[in-house]
Motif scaffolding. Structure first.
Motif, mmCIF file in Angstrom:
data_model
loop_
_atom_site.group_PDB
_atom_site.id
_atom_site.type_symbol
_atom_site.label_atom_id
_atom_site.label_comp_id
_atom_site.label_asym_id
_atom_site.label_seq_id
_atom_site.Cartn_x
_atom_site.Cartn_y
_atom_site.Cartn_z
ATOM 1 N N SER A 1 -47.538 27.634 -30.137
ATOM 2 C CA SER A 1 -48.091 26.387 -29.618
ATOM 3 C C SER A 1 -49.559 26.583 -29.294
ATOM 4 N N THR A 2 -50.320 25.523 -29.401
ATOM 5 C CA THR A 2 -51.723 25.568 -28.969
ATOM 6 C C THR A 2 -51.848 25.237 -27.483
ATOM 7 N N TRP A 3 -50.747 24.891 -26.833
ATOM 8 C CA TRP A 3 -50.762 24.472 -25.434
ATOM 9 C C TRP A 3 -50.303 25.567 -24.481
ATOM 10 N N ASN A 4 -49.766 26.650 -25.038
ATOM 11 C CA ASN A 4 -49.231 27.708 -24.198
ATOM 12 C C ASN A 4 -49.164 28.968 -25.041
ATOM 13 N N ASN A 5 -49.225 30.136 -24.388
ATOM 14 C CA ASN A 5 -49.121 31.377 -25.151
ATOM 15 C C ASN A 5 -47.671 31.776 -25.400
ATOM 16 N N LEU A 6 -46.727 30.990 -24.895
ATOM 17 C CA LEU A 6 -45.309 31.234 -25.118
ATOM 18 C C LEU A 6 -44.812 30.348 -26.266
ATOM 19 N N LYS A 7 -43.665 30.669 -26.794
ATOM 20 C CA LYS A 7 -43.083 29.916 -27.905
ATOM 21 C C LYS A 7 -42.482 28.593 -27.429
ATOM 22 N N SER A 8 -42.454 27.639 -28.331
ATOM 23 C CA SER A 8 -41.676 26.412 -28.156
ATOM 24 C C SER A 8 -40.402 26.570 -28.974
ATOM 25 N N CYS A 9 -39.334 25.940 -28.526
ATOM 26 C CA CYS A 9 -38.071 25.958 -29.251
ATOM 27 C C CYS A 9 -37.768 24.533 -29.685
ATOM 28 N N TYR A 10 -37.664 24.345 -30.982
ATOM 29 C CA TYR A 10 -37.359 23.041 -31.556
ATOM 30 C C TYR A 10 -35.906 23.022 -31.997
ATOM 31 N N LEU A 11 -35.115 22.173 -31.391
ATOM 32 C CA LEU A 11 -33.724 21.961 -31.773
ATOM 33 C C LEU A 11 -33.761 20.922 -32.898
ATOM 34 N N GLU A 12 -33.609 21.385 -34.130
ATOM 35 C CA GLU A 12 -33.821 20.508 -35.282
ATOM 36 C C GLU A 12 -32.589 19.688 -35.651
ATOM 37 N N ASP A 13 -31.426 20.306 -35.627
ATOM 38 C CA ASP A 13 -30.202 19.634 -36.047
ATOM 39 C C ASP A 13 -29.125 19.813 -34.984
ATOM 40 N N LEU A 14 -28.370 18.761 -34.741
ATOM 41 C CA LEU A 14 -27.220 18.822 -33.831
ATOM 42 C C LEU A 14 -26.179 17.853 -34.358
ATOM 43 N N TYR A 15 -24.955 18.352 -34.564
ATOM 44 C CA TYR A 15 -23.914 17.502 -35.101
ATOM 45 C C TYR A 15 -22.557 17.980 -34.613
ATOM 46 N N VAL A 16 -21.732 17.031 -34.229
ATOM 47 C CA VAL A 16 -20.338 17.279 -33.892
ATOM 48 C C VAL A 16 -19.510 16.324 -34.743
ATOM 49 N N SER A 17 -18.444 16.838 -35.348
ATOM 50 C CA SER A 17 -17.616 16.004 -36.213
ATOM 51 C C SER A 17 -17.108 14.790 -35.447
ATOM 52 N N LYS A 18 -16.921 13.702 -36.165
ATOM 53 C CA LYS A 18 -16.510 12.441 -35.555
ATOM 54 C C LYS A 18 -15.256 12.593 -34.700
ATOM 55 N N GLN A 19 -14.256 13.272 -35.223
ATOM 56 C CA GLN A 19 -12.990 13.408 -34.504
ATOM 57 C C GLN A 19 -13.098 14.331 -33.291
ATOM 58 N N ASN B 1 -29.351 5.886 -32.673
ATOM 59 C CA ASN B 1 -28.281 6.836 -32.361
ATOM 60 C C ASN B 1 -27.948 6.763 -30.864
ATOM 61 N N GLY B 2 -27.331 5.669 -30.481
ATOM 62 C CA GLY B 2 -27.059 5.391 -29.070
ATOM 63 C C GLY B 2 -26.182 6.422 -28.385
ATOM 64 N N ALA B 3 -25.161 6.916 -29.077
ATOM 65 C CA ALA B 3 -24.271 7.905 -28.460
ATOM 66 C C ALA B 3 -25.033 9.180 -28.131
ATOM 67 N N ALA B 4 -25.834 9.648 -29.079
ATOM 68 C CA ALA B 4 -26.622 10.857 -28.830
ATOM 69 C C ALA B 4 -27.657 10.600 -27.731
ATOM 70 N N ARG B 5 -28.311 9.469 -27.786
ATOM 71 C CA ARG B 5 -29.332 9.175 -26.774
ATOM 72 C C ARG B 5 -28.728 9.121 -25.380
ATOM 73 N N SER B 6 -27.518 8.609 -25.261
ATOM 74 C CA SER B 6 -26.854 8.568 -23.967
ATOM 75 C C SER B 6 -26.651 9.986 -23.432
ATOM 76 N N LEU B 7 -26.203 10.890 -24.300
ATOM 77 C CA LEU B 7 -26.052 12.288 -23.891
ATOM 78 C C LEU B 7 -27.404 12.888 -23.546
ATOM 79 N N TYR B 8 -28.380 12.726 -24.422
ATOM 80 C CA TYR B 8 -29.693 13.326 -24.204
ATOM 81 C C TYR B 8 -30.332 12.823 -22.918
#
Length: 147
Positions: free
Chosen positions: A72-90, A124-131
């Motif tokens: 990052s240009t904002w800090n000397n530490l790393k950023s962690c990007y959570l790119e994908d998240l999925y749980v099966s419908k059932q 993605n309302g269900a995910a946004r509610s969790l987030y």
């Protein structure tokens, strides 16, 4: 039994691939088999910056997440990007998505990252509610141009 969060192993490929396809389908997107195979190899390669976790229930994979660390240009530490998240419908409602996020957060803390972040589609309302129950959204908008 409860949901187990763990790192994927080579023998998880078929179940992981099925989940990753479900994720792509949800977002109405297609990723070539070449990219899928490269992604899987990166996830299994501890020296690569792309990592993953899977959620397992009764011996079956029910969810996945992929994440990576970057400078990052904002800090000397790393950023962690959570790119994908999925749980099966059932399997939604089992707490797997929250556990996957917490798993990534713990790895980011363990590696000394200063930030964990992710985004989702507005619809993605269900995910946004969790987030929203984990952290309020930032005021930043995402602009993206495919090249």
């Amino acid at each position: 039994m409860s949901v187990i969060i763990r790192e994927p192993v080579a023998s998880d490929y078929e179940q992981w691939n099925k989940l990753f396809f479900g994720y792509q389908s949800f977002y109405r997107h297609f990723i070539s088999i070449e990219v899928i195979d490269i992604t899987w190899k990166r996830i299994l390669d501890a020296s690569h910056n792309v990592s993953g976790l899977v959620a397992e229930y009764n011996g079956d994979l029910i969810g996945l997440t992929h994440y990576l660390f970057h400078d990052s240009t904002w800090n000397n530490l790393k950023s962690c990007y959570l790119e994908d998240l999925y749980v099966s419908k059932q399997s939604r409602g089992t707490g797997a998505a929250r556990l996957l996020i917490e798993g990534v957060e713990q790895r980011a803390r363990d590696l000394g990252a200063f930030r964990l972040y992710w985004h989702t589609q507005e619809y993605n309302g269900a995910a946004r509610s969790l987030y929203d129950s984990i952290m309020p959204p930032s005021s930043f908008m995402v602009y993206r141009k495919n090249l």
